[in-house]
Design a protein around this motif. Structure first.
Motif, PDB file in Angstrom:
ATOM      1  N   ILE A  56      21.329  54.447  46.717  1.00 56.19           N
ATOM      2  CA  ILE A  56      21.571  53.068  47.147  1.00 56.19           C
ATOM      3  C   ILE A  56      21.160  52.896  48.605  1.00 56.19           C
ATOM      4  O   ILE A  56      21.181  53.842  49.393  1.00 56.19           O
ATOM      5  N   THR A  57      20.795  51.682  48.960  1.00 60.67           N
ATOM      6  CA  THR A  57      20.244  51.419  50.294  1.00 60.67           C
ATOM      7  C   THR A  57      21.282  51.553  51.395  1.00 60.67           C
ATOM      8  O   THR A  57      20.944  51.886  52.532  1.00 60.67           O
ATOM      9  N   LYS A  58      22.562  51.250  51.082  1.00 63.01           N
ATOM     10  CA  LYS A  58      23.655  51.266  52.072  1.00 63.01           C
ATOM     11  C   LYS A  58      23.386  50.313  53.234  1.00 63.01           C
ATOM     12  O   LYS A  58      23.886  50.512  54.342  1.00 63.01           O
ATOM     13  N   GLU A  59      22.564  49.285  52.976  1.00 64.37           N
ATOM     14  CA  GLU A  59      22.349  48.245  53.972  1.00 64.37           C
ATOM     15  C   GLU A  59      23.365  47.127  53.735  1.00 64.37           C
ATOM     16  O   GLU A  59      23.691  46.806  52.601  1.00 64.37           O
ATOM     17  N   GLY A  60      23.825  46.516  54.804  1.00 62.76           N
ATOM     18  CA  GLY A  60      24.842  45.482  54.658  1.00 62.76           C
ATOM     19  C   GLY A  60      26.188  45.970  55.162  1.00 62.76           C
ATOM     20  O   GLY A  60      26.283  46.968  55.882  1.00 62.76           O
ATOM     21  N   ARG A  61      27.224  45.293  54.758  1.00 66.94           N
ATOM     22  CA  ARG A  61      28.552  45.562  55.295  1.00 66.94           C
ATOM     23  C   ARG A  61      29.195  46.750  54.581  1.00 66.94           C
ATOM     24  O   ARG A  61      29.393  46.754  53.369  1.00 66.94           O
ATOM     25  N   LYS A  62      29.572  47.734  55.383  1.00 67.87           N
ATOM     26  CA  LYS A  62      30.146  48.966  54.861  1.00 67.87           C
ATOM     27  C   LYS A  62      31.455  48.715  54.127  1.00 67.87           C
ATOM     28  O   LYS A  62      31.731  49.303  53.076  1.00 67.87           O
ATOM     29  N   GLU A  63      32.288  47.817  54.677  1.00 65.89           N
ATOM     30  CA  GLU A  63      33.596  47.577  54.063  1.00 65.89           C
ATOM     31  C   GLU A  63      33.477  46.909  52.703  1.00 65.89           C
ATOM     32  O   GLU A  63      34.365  47.048  51.848  1.00 65.89           O
ATOM     33  N   LEU A  64      32.380  46.173  52.475  1.00 66.21           N
ATOM     34  CA  LEU A  64      32.173  45.550  51.168  1.00 66.21           C
ATOM     35  C   LEU A  64      31.913  46.619  50.118  1.00 66.21           C
ATOM     36  O   LEU A  64      32.445  46.557  48.997  1.00 66.21           O
ATOM     37  N   ARG A  65      31.110  47.620  50.475  1.00 65.84           N
ATOM     38  CA  ARG A  65      30.866  48.728  49.545  1.00 65.84           C
ATOM     39  C   ARG A  65      32.153  49.490  49.271  1.00 65.84           C
ATOM     40  O   ARG A  65      32.454  49.839  48.128  1.00 65.84           O
ATOM     41  N   TRP A  66      32.924  49.743  50.328  1.00 63.07           N
ATOM     42  CA  TRP A  66      34.193  50.468  50.146  1.00 63.07           C
ATOM     43  C   TRP A  66      35.105  49.724  49.182  1.00 63.07           C
ATOM     44  O   TRP A  66      35.676  50.320  48.254  1.00 63.07           O
ATOM     45  N   ALA A  67      35.264  48.414  49.395  1.00 66.55           N
ATOM     46  CA  ALA A  67      36.179  47.629  48.570  1.00 66.55           C
ATOM     47  C   ALA A  67      35.739  47.632  47.116  1.00 66.55           C
ATOM     48  O   ALA A  67      36.572  47.800  46.207  1.00 66.55           O
ATOM     49  N   LEU A  68      34.435  47.464  46.856  1.00 72.28           N
ATOM     50  CA  LEU A  68      33.961  47.419  45.476  1.00 72.28           C
ATOM     51  C   LEU A  68      34.090  48.762  44.785  1.00 72.28           C
ATOM     52  O   LEU A  68      34.378  48.828  43.579  1.00 72.28           O
ATOM     53  N   VAL A  69      33.890  49.856  45.511  1.00 75.72           N
ATOM     54  CA  VAL A  69      34.083  51.182  44.903  1.00 75.72           C
ATOM     55  C   VAL A  69      35.557  51.392  44.568  1.00 75.72           C
ATOM     56  O   VAL A  69      35.894  51.926  43.504  1.00 75.72           O
ATOM     57  N   GLU A  70      36.462  50.955  45.451  1.00 73.60           N
ATOM     58  CA  GLU A  70      37.899  51.041  45.165  1.00 73.60           C
ATOM     59  C   GLU A  70      38.239  50.220  43.918  1.00 73.60           C
ATOM     60  O   GLU A  70      38.983  50.670  43.046  1.00 73.60           O
ATOM     61  N   VAL A  71      37.706  49.015  43.846  1.00 72.31           N
ATOM     62  CA  VAL A  71      37.961  48.152  42.689  1.00 72.31           C
ATOM     63  C   VAL A  71      37.418  48.802  41.420  1.00 72.31           C
ATOM     64  O   VAL A  71      38.078  48.783  40.364  1.00 72.31           O
ATOM     65  N   ALA A  72      36.226  49.383  41.510  1.00 75.76           N
ATOM     66  CA  ALA A  72      35.625  50.020  40.336  1.00 75.76           C
ATOM     67  C   ALA A  72      36.465  51.192  39.851  1.00 75.76           C
ATOM     68  O   ALA A  72      36.649  51.380  38.636  1.00 75.76           O
ATOM     69  N   GLN A  73      36.991  51.991  40.782  1.00 77.22           N
ATOM     70  CA  GLN A  73      37.832  53.127  40.403  1.00 77.22           C
ATOM     71  C   GLN A  73      39.051  52.666  39.613  1.00 77.22           C
ATOM     72  O   GLN A  73      39.462  53.303  38.640  1.00 77.22           O
ATOM     73  N   ARG A  74      39.640  51.541  40.025  1.00 80.05           N
ATOM     74  CA  ARG A  74      40.815  51.028  39.322  1.00 80.05           C
ATOM     75  C   ARG A  74      40.438  50.363  38.002  1.00 80.05           C
ATOM     76  O   ARG A  74      41.152  50.494  37.006  1.00 80.05           O
ATOM     77  N   ALA A  75      39.325  49.637  38.011  1.00 84.11           N
ATOM     78  CA  ALA A  75      38.935  48.881  36.819  1.00 84.11           C
ATOM     79  C   ALA A  75      38.630  49.803  35.641  1.00 84.11           C
ATOM     80  O   ALA A  75      38.997  49.496  34.501  1.00 84.11           O
ATOM     81  N   VAL A  76      37.976  50.938  35.898  1.00 83.66           N
ATOM     82  CA  VAL A  76      37.617  51.828  34.790  1.00 83.66           C
ATOM     83  C   VAL A  76      38.838  52.544  34.222  1.00 83.66           C
ATOM     84  O   VAL A  76      38.765  53.125  33.130  1.00 83.66           O
ATOM     85  N   LYS A  77      39.950  52.495  34.946  1.00 79.78           N
ATOM     86  CA  LYS A  77      41.176  53.102  34.443  1.00 79.78           C
ATOM     87  C   LYS A  77      42.091  52.096  33.745  1.00 79.78           C
ATOM     88  O   LYS A  77      42.895  52.468  32.894  1.00 79.78           O
ATOM     89  N   SER A  78      41.973  50.826  34.124  1.00 77.05           N
ATOM     90  CA  SER A  78      42.938  49.835  33.641  1.00 77.05           C
ATOM     91  C   SER A  78      42.379  48.854  32.614  1.00 77.05           C
ATOM     92  O   SER A  78      43.160  48.245  31.873  1.00 77.05           O
ATOM     93  N   ASP A  79      41.059  48.682  32.555  1.00 77.25           N
ATOM     94  CA  ASP A  79      40.480  47.672  31.676  1.00 77.25           C
ATOM     95  C   ASP A  79      39.586  48.341  30.642  1.00 77.25           C
ATOM     96  O   ASP A  79      38.615  49.018  31.000  1.00 77.25           O
ATOM     97  N   PRO A  80      39.871  48.182  29.355  1.00 79.04           N
ATOM     98  CA  PRO A  80      39.085  48.840  28.301  1.00 79.04           C
ATOM     99  C   PRO A  80      37.591  48.516  28.358  1.00 79.04           C
ATOM    100  O   PRO A  80      36.755  49.381  28.091  1.00 79.04           O
ATOM    101  N   LEU A  81      37.253  47.275  28.690  1.00 75.17           N
ATOM    102  CA  LEU A  81      35.841  46.891  28.755  1.00 75.17           C
ATOM    103  C   LEU A  81      35.096  47.727  29.779  1.00 75.17           C
ATOM    104  O   LEU A  81      34.028  48.301  29.500  1.00 75.17           O
ATOM    105  N   TRP A  82      35.638  47.834  30.984  1.00 73.15           N
ATOM    106  CA  TRP A  82      34.969  48.586  32.037  1.00 73.15           C
ATOM    107  C   TRP A  82      35.084  50.085  31.808  1.00 73.15           C
ATOM    108  O   TRP A  82      34.225  50.850  32.268  1.00 73.15           O
TER     109      TRP A  82
END
Length: 418
Positions: free
Chosen positions: A278-304
């Motif tokens: 990934i390019t890692k261009e842009g806001r670092k905190e946005l990437r951090w937040a989305l990775v945190e959300v993804a970690q939770r989503a794959v554990k809590s939501d059957p679709l993800w």
């Protein structure tokens, strides 16, 4: 004619080069001829100098640095146009063989005159304030992590068993009194425990303030749609909103994903195309937040969970999480633009998400609403679950929510939400 021999009516293109203790200011005309000789201005004298020397017809450019927004606010009422340059993309400055303050400032001014300055979006005040608050919280979390790591390193050094995690009580800190520890080490551990408790208190205070802001304008409207999504909590949702600023800035989901730096890079040479990370261009905190959300989503939501498992068959787990994070960010674009319920969740799941949001605030932050009334308020804003009276995701522990009639009796001004 002015002191530089130029007519006062000619538009100037002025550049301000920011340094730690001073600024360098210079201006040129459209052809690049110097109209404002380079001058060094100390920080303490900057505001007075700008008011005295800038003209209402000037176009001004500054680089994006720590104090750029403060100076932008000073410049805006004094000049016709003010832009903030992206310093990474101003390659003529970054790659120059001969670099001096004066040369850098004149190059920046001439780029402005030629309309070649790569500009960045200037966030409004409320976005800047939220970004600063969340940045302070991240710094405290990093300090807290360092404190825990130092304590655990003592346990590792003496081969002592210790419980993992953030909870500290008599059961999990008994090893700190072990006889193998010297008096100095025990003293240091006592200090670290005090630091840990204080930092956790400060993190908690910021968390409460952010939760309070999430229920206020201008954040509450967007939070209505983000908090219904899988994996999102108050901190991650507000971090995403602060990083995005205004969703209208991004024409498509791909533009938003590119801004986050979560899109794969590409190296092309002739007929060969080679994918990169990934390019890692842009806001670092946005990437951090989305990775945190993804970690939770794959554990809590059957679709993800299913999507994650499919991705894991052909890539490393971390790469799969990043791919899920990128897809979730594209979902954020659709939800914030279309302003509609998340169709892969039941109304009960969405109601429960709003209830967890209410748990992050006290009665004052919720404007006197109970948790049940708070949940109903946002369900009404979303336009769903009109007849729902309780959340029964866990049949053994159902949770009641207020009815529309109850909330309207308390707040008749909300009639427009019905």
């Amino acid at each position: 004619m002015n002191e530089d021999g130029n007519t006062r009516g000619t538009r100037r293109y002025v550049a301000l080069d920011i340094h730690k203790h001073y600024w360098v200011v210079a201006g040129v005309d459209r052809e690049g001829r110097v109209m404002l000789q380079p001058v060094r201005v100390e920080h303490a004298d900057l505001e007075g100098w700008l008011k005295k020397n800038l003209r209402a017809s000037d176009h001004v450019v500054i680089e994006s640095t720590t104090n750029a927004w403060h100076v932008y606010d000073l410049l805006s009422p004094l000049a016709e146009r003010v832009v903030v340059a992206n310093p990474i993309k101003v390659k003529q400055i970054a790659c120059a063989r001969v670099k001096t303050d004066i040369r850098d400032t004149l190059i920046l001014a001439r780029l402005l005159a030629a309309h070649l300055v790569p500009v960045v979006w200037v966030p409004p005040l409320h976005v800047r304030q939220l970004r600063q608050l969340l940045s302070q919280r991240r710094q405290l979390v990093e300090t807290h992590t360092g404190t825990l790591n130092r304590m655990h390193s003592v346990a590792h050094r003496h081969h002592l068993q210790h419980e993992r995690g953030k909870r500290f009580n008599e059961k999990t800190t008994g090893w700190q009194k072990d006889k193998s520890l010297s008096s100095v080490e025990q003293f240091q551990l006592e200090l670290e425990m005090e630091n840990r408790a204080y930092i956790e208190k400060q993190i908690g205070r910021i968390g409460k303030e952010v939760a309070k802001m999430s229920h206020r304008k201008p954040w509450a409207q967007s939070m209505t749609y983000l908090m219904q999504l899988p994996g999102f909590g108050v901190i991650t949702a507000m971090t995403v909103l602060a990083a995005i600023g205004e969703i209208q800035r991004f024409e498509t989901p791909k533009h938003l994903a590119s801004y986050s730096g979560l899109t794969p890079g590409l190296e092309q040479s002739g007929t060969k195309n080679r994918g990169k990370g990934i390019t890692k261009e842009g806001r670092k905190e946005l990437r951090w937040a989305l990775v945190e959300v993804a970690q939770r989503a794959v554990k809590s939501d059957p679709l993800w969970t299913r999507r994650f498992q499919e991705l894991q068959k052909r890539m490393h787990r971390n790469q799969a999480i990043v791919a899920i994070a990128r897809r979730l960010l594209e979902l954020v674009w659709y939800v914030l633009n279309r302003r509609q319920p998340y169709r892969h969740f039941s109304q009960e799941r969405i109601a429960y998400k709003y209830l967890t949001w209410a748990w992050q605030m006290d009665d004052v932050a919720r404007d006197g609403l109970t948790r049940q009334q708070f949940t109903r308020y946002y369900l009404m804003r979303l336009g769903i679950a009109k007849d729902m009276t309780r959340i029964a995701l866990d049949p053994k522990h159902p949770r009641k929510i207020a009815s529309e009639a109850e909330l309207l009796a308390l707040r008749p001004e909300l009639q427009h939400l019905v």
